[in-house]
Design a protein around this motif. Structure first.
Motif, PDB file in Angstrom:
ATOM      1  N   GLN A 110       0.834  -1.201   0.000  1.00 21.12           N
ATOM      2  CA  GLN A 110       0.000   0.000   0.000  1.00 21.12           C
ATOM      3  C   GLN A 110       0.871   1.254   0.000  1.00 21.12           C
ATOM      4  OE1 GLN A 110      -2.765   0.132   3.257  1.00 21.12           O
ATOM      5  NE2 GLN A 110      -3.933   1.836   2.414  1.00 21.12           N
ATOM      6  N   ARG A 111       1.964   1.217   0.737  1.00 22.48           N
ATOM      7  CA  ARG A 111       2.890   2.345   0.768  1.00 22.48           C
ATOM      8  C   ARG A 111       3.520   2.567  -0.607  1.00 22.48           C
ATOM      9  NH1 ARG A 111       5.258   0.873   4.897  1.00 22.48           N
ATOM     10  NH2 ARG A 111       7.024  -0.276   4.020  1.00 22.48           N
ATOM     11  N   ALA A 112       3.858   1.479  -1.283  1.00 22.64           N
ATOM     12  CA  ALA A 112       4.430   1.581  -2.623  1.00 22.64           C
ATOM     13  C   ALA A 112       3.430   2.196  -3.598  1.00 22.64           C
ATOM     14  CB  ALA A 112       4.863   0.197  -3.112  1.00 22.64           C
ATOM     15  N   ALA A 113       2.140   1.934  -3.370  1.00 22.73           N
ATOM     16  CA  ALA A 113       1.095   2.458  -4.248  1.00 22.73           C
ATOM     17  C   ALA A 113       0.917   3.965  -4.110  1.00 22.73           C
ATOM     18  CB  ALA A 113      -0.229   1.754  -3.956  1.00 22.73           C
ATOM     19  N   GLU A 114       1.460   4.533  -3.064  1.00 24.21           N
ATOM     20  CA  GLU A 114       1.343   5.982  -2.867  1.00 24.21           C
ATOM     21  C   GLU A 114       2.046   6.765  -3.970  1.00 24.21           C
ATOM     22  OE1 GLU A 114       2.759   6.742   1.072  1.00 24.21           O
ATOM     23  OE2 GLU A 114       1.042   5.757   2.041  1.00 24.21           O
ATOM     24  N   GLU A 115       3.068   6.185  -4.585  1.00 27.62           N
ATOM     25  CA  GLU A 115       3.760   6.850  -5.692  1.00 27.62           C
ATOM     26  C   GLU A 115       2.827   7.021  -6.885  1.00 27.62           C
ATOM     27  OE1 GLU A 115       6.806   8.339  -6.041  1.00 27.62           O
ATOM     28  OE2 GLU A 115       6.755   8.130  -3.861  1.00 27.62           O
ATOM     29  N   ARG A 116       2.031   6.006  -7.141  1.00 28.36           N
ATOM     30  CA  ARG A 116       1.067   6.074  -8.241  1.00 28.36           C
ATOM     31  C   ARG A 116       0.030   7.161  -7.967  1.00 28.36           C
ATOM     32  NH1 ARG A 116      -3.239   2.102  -9.357  1.00 28.36           N
ATOM     33  NH2 ARG A 116      -2.441   0.974  -7.557  1.00 28.36           N
ATOM     34  N   PHE A 117      -0.438   7.216  -6.726  1.00 29.29           N
ATOM     35  CA  PHE A 117      -1.423   8.221  -6.325  1.00 29.29           C
ATOM     36  C   PHE A 117      -0.825   9.626  -6.431  1.00 29.29           C
ATOM     37  CE2 PHE A 117      -3.752  10.584  -2.937  1.00 29.29           C
ATOM     38  CZ  PHE A 117      -5.024  10.470  -3.463  1.00 29.29           C
ATOM     39  N   LYS A 118       0.430   9.749  -6.028  1.00 26.54           N
ATOM     40  CA  LYS A 118       1.130  11.034  -6.089  1.00 26.54           C
ATOM     41  C   LYS A 118       1.247  11.526  -7.530  1.00 26.54           C
ATOM     42  CE  LYS A 118       5.580  13.147  -4.817  1.00 26.54           C
ATOM     43  NZ  LYS A 118       6.932  12.849  -4.237  1.00 26.54           N
ATOM     44  N   SER A 119       1.433  10.602  -8.462  1.00 25.28           N
ATOM     45  CA  SER A 119       1.554  10.972  -9.877  1.00 25.28           C
ATOM     46  C   SER A 119       0.281  11.611 -10.400  1.00 25.28           C
ATOM     47  CB  SER A 119       1.890   9.735 -10.718  1.00 25.28           C
ATOM     48  OG  SER A 119       3.147   9.210 -10.375  1.00 25.28           O
ATOM     49  N   ILE A 120      -0.860  11.168  -9.894  1.00 30.19           N
ATOM     50  CA  ILE A 120      -2.142  11.741 -10.299  1.00 30.19           C
ATOM     51  C   ILE A 120      -2.215  13.210  -9.877  1.00 30.19           C
ATOM     52  CG2 ILE A 120      -4.651  11.591 -10.062  1.00 30.19           C
ATOM     53  CD1 ILE A 120      -3.446   9.236 -11.546  1.00 30.19           C
ATOM     54  N   SER A 121      -1.846  13.484  -8.632  1.00 33.14           N
ATOM     55  CA  SER A 121      -1.880  14.862  -8.109  1.00 33.14           C
ATOM     56  C   SER A 121      -0.897  15.754  -8.859  1.00 33.14           C
ATOM     57  CB  SER A 121      -1.551  14.864  -6.616  1.00 33.14           C
ATOM     58  OG  SER A 121      -2.518  14.148  -5.880  1.00 33.14           O
ATOM     59  N   GLU A 122       0.290  15.223  -9.162  1.00 33.90           N
ATOM     60  CA  GLU A 122       1.296  16.010  -9.863  1.00 33.90           C
ATOM     61  C   GLU A 122       0.841  16.345 -11.281  1.00 33.90           C
ATOM     62  OE1 GLU A 122       4.772  13.600  -9.565  1.00 33.90           O
ATOM     63  OE2 GLU A 122       5.339  14.405  -7.586  1.00 33.90           O
ATOM     64  N   ALA A 123       0.198  15.391 -11.946  1.00 31.62           N
ATOM     65  CA  ALA A 123      -0.312  15.638 -13.294  1.00 31.62           C
ATOM     66  C   ALA A 123      -1.390  16.717 -13.263  1.00 31.62           C
ATOM     67  CB  ALA A 123      -0.879  14.344 -13.881  1.00 31.62           C
ATOM     68  N   TYR A 124      -2.258  16.644 -12.275  1.00 29.36           N
ATOM     69  CA  TYR A 124      -3.327  17.636 -12.134  1.00 29.36           C
ATOM     70  C   TYR A 124      -2.752  19.028 -11.885  1.00 29.36           C
ATOM     71  CZ  TYR A 124      -7.632  19.774 -10.294  1.00 29.36           C
ATOM     72  OH  TYR A 124      -8.727  20.592 -10.064  1.00 29.36           O
ATOM     73  N   GLU A 125      -1.736  19.112 -11.053  1.00 33.14           N
ATOM     74  CA  GLU A 125      -1.120  20.407 -10.761  1.00 33.14           C
ATOM     75  C   GLU A 125      -0.459  21.004 -12.002  1.00 33.14           C
ATOM     76  OE1 GLU A 125      -1.365  22.269  -8.050  1.00 33.14           O
ATOM     77  OE2 GLU A 125      -2.735  20.720  -7.281  1.00 33.14           O
ATOM     78  N   LYS A 126       0.158  20.179 -12.826  1.00 33.12           N
ATOM     79  CA  LYS A 126       0.774  20.663 -14.062  1.00 33.12           C
ATOM     80  C   LYS A 126      -0.273  21.252 -15.002  1.00 33.12           C
ATOM     81  CE  LYS A 126       4.690  17.461 -14.217  1.00 33.12           C
ATOM     82  NZ  LYS A 126       5.262  16.274 -14.908  1.00 33.12           N
ATOM     83  N   ILE A 127      -1.382  20.539 -15.128  1.00 33.08           N
ATOM     84  CA  ILE A 127      -2.448  20.996 -16.023  1.00 33.08           C
ATOM     85  C   ILE A 127      -3.091  22.270 -15.475  1.00 33.08           C
ATOM     86  CG2 ILE A 127      -4.704  20.419 -17.005  1.00 33.08           C
ATOM     87  CD1 ILE A 127      -3.762  17.479 -17.054  1.00 33.08           C
ATOM     88  N   LYS A 128      -3.297  22.327 -14.166  1.00 27.65           N
ATOM     89  CA  LYS A 128      -3.860  23.531 -13.552  1.00 27.65           C
ATOM     90  C   LYS A 128      -2.967  24.746 -13.804  1.00 27.65           C
ATOM     91  CE  LYS A 128      -5.311  23.422  -9.310  1.00 27.65           C
ATOM     92  NZ  LYS A 128      -5.311  23.117  -7.866  1.00 27.65           N
ATOM     93  N   LYS A 129      -1.683  24.544 -13.645  1.00 32.82           N
ATOM     94  CA  LYS A 129      -0.732  25.648 -13.855  1.00 32.82           C
ATOM     95  C   LYS A 129      -0.722  26.088 -15.314  1.00 32.82           C
ATOM     96  CE  LYS A 129       4.111  26.918 -13.114  1.00 32.82           C
ATOM     97  NZ  LYS A 129       5.435  26.457 -12.623  1.00 32.82           N
ATOM     98  N   GLU A 130      -0.750  25.130 -16.222  1.00 32.83           N
ATOM     99  CA  GLU A 130      -0.716  25.441 -17.649  1.00 32.83           C
ATOM    100  C   GLU A 130      -1.984  26.185 -18.076  1.00 32.83           C
ATOM    101  OE1 GLU A 130      -1.305  23.905 -22.008  1.00 32.83           O
ATOM    102  OE2 GLU A 130      -2.415  23.214 -20.257  1.00 32.83           O
ATOM    103  N   ARG A 131      -3.104  25.869 -17.458  1.00 34.02           N
ATOM    104  CA  ARG A 131      -4.389  26.476 -17.825  1.00 34.02           C
ATOM    105  C   ARG A 131      -4.739  27.694 -16.969  1.00 34.02           C
ATOM    106  NH1 ARG A 131      -8.948  22.974 -19.940  1.00 34.02           N
ATOM    107  NH2 ARG A 131      -7.938  21.358 -21.203  1.00 34.02           N
ATOM    108  N   GLY A 132      -4.025  27.838 -15.858  1.00 32.84           N
ATOM    109  CA  GLY A 132      -4.347  28.929 -14.948  1.00 32.84           C
ATOM    110  C   GLY A 132      -5.596  28.653 -14.132  1.00 32.84           C
ATOM    111  N   ILE A 133      -5.841  27.362 -13.866  1.00 34.18           N
ATOM    112  CA  ILE A 133      -7.014  26.967 -13.068  1.00 34.18           C
ATOM    113  C   ILE A 133      -6.726  27.255 -11.592  1.00 34.18           C
ATOM    114  CG2 ILE A 133      -8.495  25.058 -12.340  1.00 34.18           C
ATOM    115  CD1 ILE A 133      -7.906  23.708 -14.999  1.00 34.18           C
ATOM    116  N   VAL A 134      -7.660  27.905 -10.951  1.00 35.86           N
ATOM    117  CA  VAL A 134      -7.502  28.204  -9.520  1.00 35.86           C
ATOM    118  C   VAL A 134      -8.106  27.086  -8.694  1.00 35.86           C
ATOM    119  CG1 VAL A 134      -8.029  29.827  -7.686  1.00 35.86           C
ATOM    120  CG2 VAL A 134      -7.625  30.657  -9.995  1.00 35.86           C
TER     121      VAL A 134
END
Length: 240
Positions: A216-240
């Motif tokens: 389960q701890r190892a799976a946290e990396e996969r979950f973290k990747s989802i958040s990082e992808a979302y943050e990149k897209i938010k920044k690129e689009r200027g989503i608040v």
């Protein structure tokens, strides 16, 4: 206690079928007497976890040998992954077993079929994420490595969009971020937010809690990747 402190107790379903044939020689004297595959059995959480870890090592060897050579970066990736999530004893043991497995031929179709039959979809997704990391360990996955990964994904029953999403988790660009969330760059901001919520739920570490706290701890990396992808897209689009 079975194979050291890492794989404790019986191995469960992994001792039967093609995986059992591959690992039998490698585990040899490390196996407890009396541990064997039980047809039609209901396996305990420990047996499910141990079978997952053995499947991980068997398929790791197939990915590592895909381009005809085993890179130090790939072996280091395996050792680092095990060390960070399972501890030093596990890392030493995993490398020893893996070196034995690298001398064996692995039919990924038959092994994948066994994995698909006994492992739930969330666990198979976690397995694919780890294997993708091996292929990308040196930063430049070869065509043969990608081919083997796709073959494994098909064999273990992972759909195309999920495969592309998991593989993209190791990318750095905005294009990879969209693939991680399984959306096109032309979707609306609201659809981006909806996709993030959907993917965060799909890849939540609790989905593999049945395999134990270390997996389960190892799976946290996969979950973290989802958040990082979302943050990149938010920044690129200027989503608040």
């Amino acid at each position: 206690m079975g194979v050291g402190k890492w794989i404790t107790g019986a191995l469960g379903w992994a001792l039967g079928g093609p995986i059992g044939g591959i690992i039998g020689f490698a585990l040899g004297s490390l196996m407890e007497k009396g541990e064997q595959h039980r047809e039609g059995a209901v396996y305990s959480p420990a047996e499910e976890r141990n079978s997952f870890m053995v499947s991980l090592l068997v398929l790791s060897s197939a990915v590592m040998k895909a381009d005809g050579k085993v890179m130090k970066s790939e072996l280091d990736y395996v050792k680092r992954f095990i060390l960070e999530n399972f501890g030093p004893d596990a890392a030493s043991q995993a490398v020893r077993l893996l070196r034995d497995l690298l001398r064996r031929e692995v039919d990924v179709i038959s092994v994948g079929g066994q994995v698909r039959a006994y492992m739930n979809y969330d666990a198979r997704m976690q397995l694919l994420h780890y294997l993708s990391g091996i292929a990308l360990a040196d930063g430049h996955p070869s065509a043969s490595e990608q081919e083997v990964l796709k073959k494994i994904a098909i064999a273990i029953g992972i759909n195309v969009r999920d495969y592309e999403s998991v593989f993209a988790m190791f990318g750095a660009g905005i294009e990879s971020a969209y693939k991680v969330l399984e959306i096109d760059s032309g979707v609306s901001d609201e659809e981006v937010k909806k996709a993030y919520r959907k993917m965060a739920a799909k890849h939540h570490p609790d989905k593999v809690s049945n395999l134990g706290p270390d997996v389960q701890r190892a799976a946290e990396e996969r979950f973290k990747s989802i958040s990082e992808a979302y943050e990149k897209i938010k920044k690129e689009r200027g989503i608040v």
